[in-house]
Design a protein around this motif. Structure first.
Motif, PDB file in Angstrom:
ATOM      1  N   MET A  42      27.562 -21.871  -1.761  1.00  0.00           N
ATOM      2  CA  MET A  42      27.738 -20.771  -0.909  1.00  0.00           C
ATOM      3  C   MET A  42      26.595 -20.227  -0.400  1.00  0.00           C
ATOM      4  O   MET A  42      25.841 -20.016  -1.119  1.00  0.00           O
ATOM      5  N   LYS A  43      26.797 -19.383   0.777  1.00  0.00           N
ATOM      6  CA  LYS A  43      25.587 -18.503   1.018  1.00  0.00           C
ATOM      7  C   LYS A  43      26.172 -17.177   0.792  1.00  0.00           C
ATOM      8  O   LYS A  43      27.381 -17.026   0.990  1.00  0.00           O
ATOM      9  N   ILE A  44      25.245 -16.190   0.793  1.00  0.00           N
ATOM     10  CA  ILE A  44      25.702 -14.647   0.828  1.00  0.00           C
ATOM     11  C   ILE A  44      26.470 -14.574   2.124  1.00  0.00           C
ATOM     12  O   ILE A  44      27.531 -13.881   1.908  1.00  0.00           O
ATOM     13  N   LYS A  45      26.092 -14.872   3.258  1.00  0.00           N
ATOM     14  CA  LYS A  45      26.880 -15.010   4.456  1.00  0.00           C
ATOM     15  C   LYS A  45      28.268 -15.317   4.386  1.00  0.00           C
ATOM     16  O   LYS A  45      29.223 -14.601   4.920  1.00  0.00           O
ATOM     17  N   ASP A  46      28.751 -16.523   3.561  1.00  0.00           N
ATOM     18  CA  ASP A  46      29.839 -17.004   3.508  1.00  0.00           C
ATOM     19  C   ASP A  46      30.532 -16.028   2.608  1.00  0.00           C
ATOM     20  O   ASP A  46      31.905 -15.632   3.069  1.00  0.00           O
ATOM     21  N   LEU A  70      34.848 -11.302   2.122  1.00  0.00           N
ATOM     22  CA  LEU A  70      35.032 -10.099   1.575  1.00  0.00           C
ATOM     23  C   LEU A  70      35.238  -9.141   2.434  1.00  0.00           C
ATOM     24  O   LEU A  70      35.538  -7.937   2.405  1.00  0.00           O
ATOM     25  N   GLY A  71      34.989  -9.485   3.902  1.00  0.00           N
ATOM     26  CA  GLY A  71      35.177  -8.549   5.108  1.00  0.00           C
ATOM     27  C   GLY A  71      34.029  -7.718   5.195  1.00  0.00           C
ATOM     28  O   GLY A  71      33.848  -6.525   5.872  1.00  0.00           O
ATOM     29  N   TYR A  72      32.719  -7.929   4.627  1.00  0.00           N
ATOM     30  CA  TYR A  72      31.697  -7.202   4.767  1.00  0.00           C
ATOM     31  C   TYR A  72      30.478  -7.992   5.754  1.00  0.00           C
ATOM     32  O   TYR A  72      30.649  -9.140   5.922  1.00  0.00           O
ATOM     33  N   SER A  73      29.753  -7.128   6.187  1.00  0.00           N
ATOM     34  CA  SER A  73      28.450  -7.774   6.914  1.00  0.00           C
ATOM     35  C   SER A  73      27.528  -8.414   5.965  1.00  0.00           C
ATOM     36  O   SER A  73      27.334  -7.954   4.975  1.00  0.00           O
ATOM     37  N   GLY A  74      26.668  -9.233   6.277  1.00  0.00           N
ATOM     38  CA  GLY A  74      25.767 -10.058   5.793  1.00  0.00           C
ATOM     39  C   GLY A  74      24.861  -8.973   4.984  1.00  0.00           C
ATOM     40  O   GLY A  74      24.438  -9.120   3.798  1.00  0.00           O
ATOM     41  N   ASN A  75      24.396  -8.170   5.738  1.00  0.00           N
ATOM     42  CA  ASN A  75      23.509  -6.864   5.443  1.00  0.00           C
ATOM     43  C   ASN A  75      24.089  -6.088   4.410  1.00  0.00           C
ATOM     44  O   ASN A  75      23.203  -5.829   3.345  1.00  0.00           O
ATOM     45  N   LYS A 115      24.110  -4.617  -1.217  1.00  0.00           N
ATOM     46  CA  LYS A 115      24.754  -4.460  -2.443  1.00  0.00           C
ATOM     47  C   LYS A 115      24.348  -5.458  -3.581  1.00  0.00           C
ATOM     48  O   LYS A 115      24.017  -4.797  -4.789  1.00  0.00           O
ATOM     49  N   LEU A 116      23.804  -6.504  -3.435  1.00  0.00           N
ATOM     50  CA  LEU A 116      23.099  -7.307  -4.384  1.00  0.00           C
ATOM     51  C   LEU A 116      21.863  -6.882  -4.802  1.00  0.00           C
ATOM     52  O   LEU A 116      21.418  -6.750  -5.890  1.00  0.00           O
TER      53      LEU A 116
END
Length: 70
Positions: free
Chosen positions: A16-20, A25-30, A35-36
């Motif tokens: 999986m990618k962070i974007k996925d 999670l209902g978050y933006s990729g940014n 958070k990471l």
């Protein structure tokens, strides 16, 4: 090893990618990337991430003098 590192490893394991993950999670990729970067997750978020990545999440305290797990 911080939670951010563990999440990154799980993403690789789950292909999986962070974007996925962010989308689920209902978050933006940014937002998730930040958070990471800061390794800043609530217990609730970690439980949701575990669910999405089909993992069990266990957070415990272990008393150093007795070994008792709480």
């Amino acid at each position: 090893m911080g939670m951010a590192t563990k999440i990154r490893i799980l993403l690789i394991e789950r292909n999986m990618k962070i974007k996925d993950l962010a989308e689920q999670l209902g978050y933006s990729g940014n937002n998730l990337s930040n958070k990471l970067k800061n390794d800043n997750f609530s217990e609730k978020e970690l439980l949701k991430i575990a669910e999405i990545l089909d993992c069990d999440y266990k957070a415990t305290f272990i008393m150093r003098d007795t070994g008792k797990e709480i």
